[in-house]
Scaffold this active site. Structure first.
Site, PDB file in Angstrom:
ATOM      1  N   CYS A 240      31.753  38.967  39.325  1.00 29.53           N
ATOM      2  CA  CYS A 240      32.913  39.735  39.766  1.00 29.53           C
ATOM      3  C   CYS A 240      34.240  39.061  39.393  1.00 29.53           C
ATOM      4  O   CYS A 240      34.642  39.101  38.242  1.00 29.53           O
ATOM      5  CB  CYS A 240      32.817  40.008  41.267  1.00 29.53           C
TER       6      CYS A 240
ATOM      7  N   HIS B   9      26.490  42.092  42.836  1.00 28.14           N
ATOM      8  CA  HIS B   9      26.361  41.240  44.017  1.00 28.14           C
ATOM      9  C   HIS B   9      24.969  41.449  44.585  1.00 28.14           C
ATOM     10  O   HIS B   9      24.077  41.950  43.938  1.00 28.14           O
ATOM     11  CB  HIS B   9      27.427  41.596  45.048  1.00 28.14           C
TER      12      HIS B   9
END
Length: 261
Positions: A113, A210
Site C-alpha cells: 500500500c 492487505h
C-alpha cells in the site's frame, strides 16, 4: 550488524539450523496500520518451520540502516496514512540509493500500500502535494476521489490465485513495460480501470493487498523466502509442512474468494 541495529525478536529452531536469515521491517512505527505486521510474522514462522534461525530487525527514521551485504536478506514494509508517508518521506529519499542497490542485488522485498506507492516515482496527494518516491517501480500514484475497498482476487504467473483485501484511495498507474504483480479477477486493483494489481521489479513485490497477504498466500511467502535464502548463499529446499496453520491458510483462501466484494 551494528550494535545499534534494533532487533525486534528472534525465531530459533529446536535443533541444528539449516541456516540463518535476517528480515528487516521497514518503518514499522509509521507504516504498519493494516495488519501488515502479519506478513513479517508469517515469513519468520515459515522460515523457522524449514529449519532456519530468523532475526527480525526494525528500521525507523533516525535509525542506522543495516547493510545488505551479509546483513539483510529480506525487507518487508507496510501501509500507512498520508500523514505516515509525510513523516517518512525525507528519510526514504535519503535511503533511496541504498534500497535501489539492494533491489538490484537481488534482495527480496514485499511493500504494501503506502510503501508500494512510494517505491514508485511519486505520490500526488489529495491536496495536490507531491511525496517523492524512490523509483524501484516504474509507476506513479495520484490520490483518487474515493476509496477502493473490498475483497480482491488476482491471477498471477508465479503464484496462481492470490487473495487479499484492498483499502486505498491512491490510483497507481504502471508505465508501459512495467510488470504487474497480478491481474484482477474480482476487485479494483491498482486503479480500477486497467485490470492491473501491484508491481514487480527484480525480486521486489509491491501490492495493495492487505489482510495480511502472506498468511492466506503461502506460495508468495515461500517465494520470498527462497529468494532470501539464495541471497544468503543457500538453496531453498523446503520440506512439506503438516501443520494446522497450513490447513487454515487453505481454508482462509477459499472463504476469501467466496465472499462478496
Amino acid at each position: 550488524m551494528s550494535s545499534t541495529d534494533p532487533v525486534l525478536y528472534e525465531h530459533t529452531t529446536d535443533g541444528s539450523a539449516r541456516g540463518s536469515l535476517r528480515l528487516l521491517q521497514l518503518y514499522p512505527r509509521d507504516m504498519n496500520i493494516y495488519g501488515d505486521w502479519g506478513n513479517t510474522l508469517t515469513l519468520a514462522r515459515r522460515a523457522q518451520w524449514q529449519g532456519y534461525d530468523v532475526e527480525v530487525l526494525a528500521y525507523d527514521p533516525g535509525d542506522e540502516l543495516p547493510t545488505a551485504d551479509g546483513g539483510v536478506d529480506l525487507v518487508v514494509g507496510g501501509g500507512g496514512q498520508d500523514s505516515g508517508q509525510e513523516r517518512i518521506k525525507a528519510d526514504l529519499v535519503e535511503r533511496a540509493a541504498e534500497l535501489r542497490a539492494w533491489a538490484a542485488d537481488g534482495v527480496p522485498m514485499l511493500v504494501i500500500c503506502g510503501l508500494y506507492q512510494l517505491f514508485g516515482h511519486r505520490f500526488v496527494t489529495a491536496t495536490g502535494g507531491e511525496i517523492p518516491g524512490i523509483s524501484v517501480f516504474d509507476a506513479e500514484t495520484v490520490a483518487g476521489p474515493g476509496r477502493l475497498i473490498g475483497n480482491i482476487t488476482l491471477d498471477t504467473l508465479d503464484f496462481g490465485k492470490v487473495v487479499g483485501y484492498e483499502n486505498h484511495s491512491g490510483l497507481t498507474t504502471l508505465s508501459e513495460g512495467a510488470t504487474r504483480f497480478g491481474t484482477v479477477v474480482t476487485g479494483d486493483g491498482n486503479n480500477g480501470q486497467d485490470g492491473s494489481e501491484g508491481a514487480r521489479a527484480d525480486n521486489v513485490i509491491g501490492t495493495y493487498l492487505h489482510g495480511s497477504i502472506l498468511p492466506k498466500n503461502p506460495a508468495v511467502a515461500d517465494w520470498l523466502l527462497a529468494r532470501a535464502v539464495e541471497h544468503a548463499g543457500g538453496t531453498w529446499d523446503p520440506e512439506p509442512i503438516d501443520d494446522p496453520v497450513e490447513r487454515w491458510a487453505v481454508r482462509a483462501r477459499e472463504v476469501a474468494m467466496a465472499r462478496p466484494r
